[in-house]
Design an enzyme around this catalytic site. Sequence first.
Site, PDB file in Angstrom:
ATOM      1  N   HIS A 147      -1.948  -2.582 -10.134  1.00 48.13           N
ATOM      2  CA  HIS A 147      -3.194  -1.388  -9.074  1.00 48.13           C
ATOM      3  C   HIS A 147      -4.363  -2.613  -8.503  1.00 48.13           C
ATOM      4  O   HIS A 147      -4.792  -3.548  -9.962  1.00 48.13           O
ATOM      5  CB  HIS A 147      -3.119  -0.402  -9.172  1.00 48.13           C
ATOM      6  CG  HIS A 147      -3.866   0.395  -8.286  1.00 48.13           C
ATOM      7  ND1 HIS A 147      -5.432   0.300  -7.729  1.00 48.13           N
ATOM      8  CD2 HIS A 147      -3.206   0.748  -7.547  1.00 48.13           C
ATOM      9  CE1 HIS A 147      -5.208   1.668  -7.203  1.00 48.13           C
ATOM     10  NE2 HIS A 147      -4.505   2.127  -6.921  1.00 48.13           N
ATOM     11  N   ASP A 191       3.064   5.278  -7.326  1.00 49.68           N
ATOM     12  CA  ASP A 191       3.957   5.651  -6.308  1.00 49.68           C
ATOM     13  C   ASP A 191       5.386   5.331  -6.978  1.00 49.68           C
ATOM     14  O   ASP A 191       6.932   5.433  -6.429  1.00 49.68           O
ATOM     15  CB  ASP A 191       3.899   4.098  -5.015  1.00 49.68           C
ATOM     16  CG  ASP A 191       2.790   4.726  -3.764  1.00 49.68           C
ATOM     17  OD1 ASP A 191       2.585   6.189  -3.632  1.00 49.68           O
ATOM     18  OD2 ASP A 191       2.309   3.847  -3.353  1.00 49.68           O
ATOM     19  N   HIS A 228       0.986  -1.307   0.131  1.00 44.01           N
ATOM     20  CA  HIS A 228       0.088   0.384  -0.342  1.00 44.01           C
ATOM     21  C   HIS A 228       1.144   1.460   0.072  1.00 44.01           C
ATOM     22  O   HIS A 228       1.266   1.706  -1.015  1.00 44.01           O
ATOM     23  CB  HIS A 228      -1.114  -0.115   1.097  1.00 44.01           C
ATOM     24  CG  HIS A 228      -2.176   0.663   1.321  1.00 44.01           C
ATOM     25  ND1 HIS A 228      -2.554   2.165   0.224  1.00 44.01           N
ATOM     26  CD2 HIS A 228      -2.941   1.409   2.448  1.00 44.01           C
ATOM     27  CE1 HIS A 228      -3.847   1.915   0.736  1.00 44.01           C
ATOM     28  NE2 HIS A 228      -3.613   2.129   2.121  1.00 44.01           N
TER      29      HIS A 228
HETATM   30  N1  CMC Z   1       5.215  -7.265  -9.976  1.00 43.83           N
HETATM   31  C1  CMC Z   1       5.067  -8.033 -10.782  1.00 43.83           C
HETATM   32  N2  CMC Z   1       4.040  -8.926 -10.688  1.00 43.83           N
HETATM   33  C2  CMC Z   1       3.028  -9.171 -10.484  1.00 43.83           C
HETATM   34  C3  CMC Z   1       2.515  -7.477  -9.651  1.00 43.83           C
HETATM   35  C4  CMC Z   1       4.480  -6.506  -9.641  1.00 43.83           C
HETATM   36  N3  CMC Z   1       4.526  -5.421  -8.986  1.00 43.83           N
HETATM   37  N4  CMC Z   1       1.772  -7.136  -9.397  1.00 43.83           N
HETATM   38  C5  CMC Z   1       0.918  -8.302 -10.021  1.00 43.83           C
HETATM   39  N5  CMC Z   1       1.964  -9.071 -10.221  1.00 43.83           N
HETATM   40  C6  CMC Z   1       1.273 -10.004 -10.149  1.00 43.83           C
HETATM   41  C7  CMC Z   1       0.751 -11.596  -9.784  1.00 43.83           C
HETATM   42  O1  CMC Z   1       1.688 -12.096  -9.287  1.00 43.83           O
HETATM   43  C8  CMC Z   1      -0.428 -11.786 -10.967  1.00 43.83           C
HETATM   44  O2  CMC Z   1       0.236 -13.123 -11.439  1.00 43.83           O
HETATM   45  P1  CMC Z   1      -0.236 -14.141 -11.506  1.00 43.83           P
HETATM   46  O3  CMC Z   1      -1.961 -13.825 -11.503  1.00 43.83           O
HETATM   47  O4  CMC Z   1       0.418 -14.482 -12.934  1.00 43.83           O
HETATM   48  O5  CMC Z   1      -0.450 -14.834  -9.811  1.00 43.83           O
HETATM   49  C9  CMC Z   1      -1.063 -11.074 -11.092  1.00 43.83           C
HETATM   50  O6  CMC Z   1      -0.305 -10.038 -11.926  1.00 43.83           O
HETATM   51  C10 CMC Z   1      -2.401 -10.044 -10.360  1.00 43.83           C
HETATM   52  O7  CMC Z   1      -1.464  -9.750  -8.955  1.00 43.83           O
HETATM   53  P2  CMC Z   1      -2.614  -9.783  -7.931  1.00 43.83           P
HETATM   54  O8  CMC Z   1      -1.562  -9.422  -6.656  1.00 43.83           O
HETATM   55  O9  CMC Z   1      -3.378 -10.224  -7.614  1.00 43.83           O
HETATM   56  O10 CMC Z   1      -3.375  -8.330  -8.094  1.00 43.83           O
HETATM   57  P3  CMC Z   1      -3.963  -7.684  -7.129  1.00 43.83           P
HETATM   58  O11 CMC Z   1      -4.913  -6.985  -7.292  1.00 43.83           O
HETATM   59  O12 CMC Z   1      -4.450  -8.142  -5.765  1.00 43.83           O
HETATM   60  O13 CMC Z   1      -2.840  -6.458  -5.684  1.00 43.83           O
HETATM   61  C11 CMC Z   1      -1.176  -4.621  -6.441  1.00 43.83           C
HETATM   62  C12 CMC Z   1      -2.649  -5.035  -6.320  1.00 43.83           C
HETATM   63  C13 CMC Z   1      -0.203  -2.783  -6.331  1.00 43.83           C
HETATM   64  C14 CMC Z   1      -1.200  -5.101  -4.183  1.00 43.83           C
HETATM   65  C15 CMC Z   1      -0.276  -5.387  -6.352  1.00 43.83           C
HETATM   66  O14 CMC Z   1       0.074  -5.211  -8.056  1.00 43.83           O
HETATM   67  C16 CMC Z   1       1.522  -5.322  -5.939  1.00 43.83           C
HETATM   68  O15 CMC Z   1       1.626  -5.984  -4.930  1.00 43.83           O
HETATM   69  N6  CMC Z   1       1.910  -4.426  -6.391  1.00 43.83           N
HETATM   70  C17 CMC Z   1       3.306  -3.899  -6.075  1.00 43.83           C
HETATM   71  C18 CMC Z   1       3.067  -2.885  -5.413  1.00 43.83           C
HETATM   72  C19 CMC Z   1       2.996  -1.321  -5.479  1.00 43.83           C
HETATM   73  O16 CMC Z   1       3.346  -1.305  -6.113  1.00 43.83           O
HETATM   74  N7  CMC Z   1       1.916  -1.206  -4.044  1.00 43.83           N
HETATM   75  C20 CMC Z   1       1.201   0.489  -4.693  1.00 43.83           C
HETATM   76  C21 CMC Z   1       0.204  -0.027  -5.067  1.00 43.83           C
HETATM   77  S1  CMC Z   1      -0.399   2.295  -5.211  1.00 43.83           S
HETATM   78  C22 CMC Z   1      -0.358   3.380  -3.947  1.00 43.83           C
HETATM   79  C23 CMC Z   1      -1.584   2.579  -2.980  1.00 43.83           C
HETATM   80  O17 CMC Z   1      -2.807   3.174  -2.802  1.00 43.83           O
HETATM   81  O18 CMC Z   1      -1.217   2.379  -1.823  1.00 43.83           O
END
Ligand code: CMC
Length: 431
Positions: free
Chosen positions: A306, A364, A265
């Site tokens: 995201h 971010d 987050h």
């Molecule tokens: N790098 C590599 N793979 C990723 C990433 C990433 N940053 N983000 C998602 N994926 C992959 C994930 O492994 C999954 O792959 P698969 O379908 O093969 O299993 C797919 O994409 C979907 O990911 P998810 O975890 O189900 O997606 P989510 O919606 O639950 O997570 C997130 C969203 C923001 C937590 C995630 O994209 C992430 O961890 N990003 C990195 C951390 C980040 O930059 N966070 C800031 C968010 S914006 C600021 C805020 O609002 O707080």
Amino acid sequence: MKKTVTLTFSDGSPSIELPIEQGTYGKPVIDIRALGAHGYFTHDPGFTATSSCTSAITYIDGDEGLLYYRGYPIDELAYQSDYMEVSYLLLHGELPTAEQKTAFEQSIRHHTLLHDQMENVFRGFRRSAHPMAVMIGVTGAMSAFYHSGLDNFNPQHREVVAHRLIAKVPTVAAWAYKFNEGQPFVYPQNRLSYAENFMHMMFSSPCEPYEPNPVLARALDRIFILHADHEQNASTSTVRLAGSSGANPYACIASGMASLWGPLHGGANEAVLRMLEEMDHVSKIPEFIRRAKDKSDPFRLMGFGHRIYKNVDPRAAIIRQTCYEVLDELDLRDDPQFKIALELERIALEDEYFIARKLYPNVDFYSGIIFRALGIPTSMFTALFAMARTAGWVAQWHEMLSDPAHKIGRPRQLYTGSARREFVPIEQRKA
Ligand code: CMC
């Protein structure tokens, strides 16, 4: 005629008709409240398909990459408004008139000082404590200073709470930094704007005054606007859930800060910069991309992806532009981390893995580069996010308590533990 959906069951149980609600924008929502009376709950870990409240504050269209505060597109606010005006808008629902804006700013200025006793709260921490740990502790401690006589259901009381928090959280953040550095706390200067005042509390000292650069203050103010609210994300939902019991609002905002601190987050901006530092050179980018795609490696490309935005994060383009402006002003266009970030974005956006999963840079990705150029240490990045998000948190808390139909939040669960069993005395238990 109102649309409904009918739930039918494979075992022949009577079907259930549920109403479908449609907001101003967005996907239709099935109102499942009647399910409980029929003996069912819904199961949605991570709330990926659940609306937890009605809200008139912020609208996001993740497919189109849109973000509106009270109906105003984020880019119009970022380029034409300022953080004080946006805070007023989030709280009150309308942009202020000139008089309303002046009165609001005066009220915020009036509340920037912390109670003198609060200094002792800071001094209870280790010098090396993470600024977010200090912010959570000190903001939570405000509940000890402002509790008796506070009526959460009185709109005037809520307004004072909102103003106090928007005004004092920057002081708390700057003092958390000063405490880390072993420097004396710098008192707020009410002649300065919100962003300038924060820079003053961060960077001036009793032996050296600091004159905020207006270009940099404007950039910081724009970042605050971009972070001011984001509908029902983890930290905002935490504030709402904590506040739904009628808890002290300062404690509720501290709980939101705790949620924001996580690397998935608000902690991501700090993680992005650490990642860029680790990359060190553009030649290392392919290795990091390979790791991000490797499912046996927990590494993720920080600042990418995201939960809601599956096209573009509209804040990312504005922040990239702001990054150029700040680096130009400081003559840092050749900043190596910025070059790595631009190249990483280019490579990732051409990679099938990121295209297929709709992973784009989020807000971010570039904010850390700006903060660092401004001289803000990495450990303070999430603290700045928390400062900006305070306006959104208090607006959401205020909206929730203004709703006469509001209820304490109480999710249900799908129990998967043991069936009933007899207690076994300790001497009879087997390993
Ligand atoms: N790098 C590599 N793979 C990723 C990433 C990433 N940053 N983000 C998602 N994926 C992959 C994930 O492994 C999954 O792959 P698969 O379908 O093969 O299993 C797919 O994409 C979907 O990911 P998810 O975890 O189900 O997606 P989510 O919606 O639950 O997570 C997130 C969203 C923001 C937590 C995630 O994209 C992430 O961890 N990003 C990195 C951390 C980040 O930059 N966070 C800031 C968010 S914006 C600021 C805020 O609002 O707080």
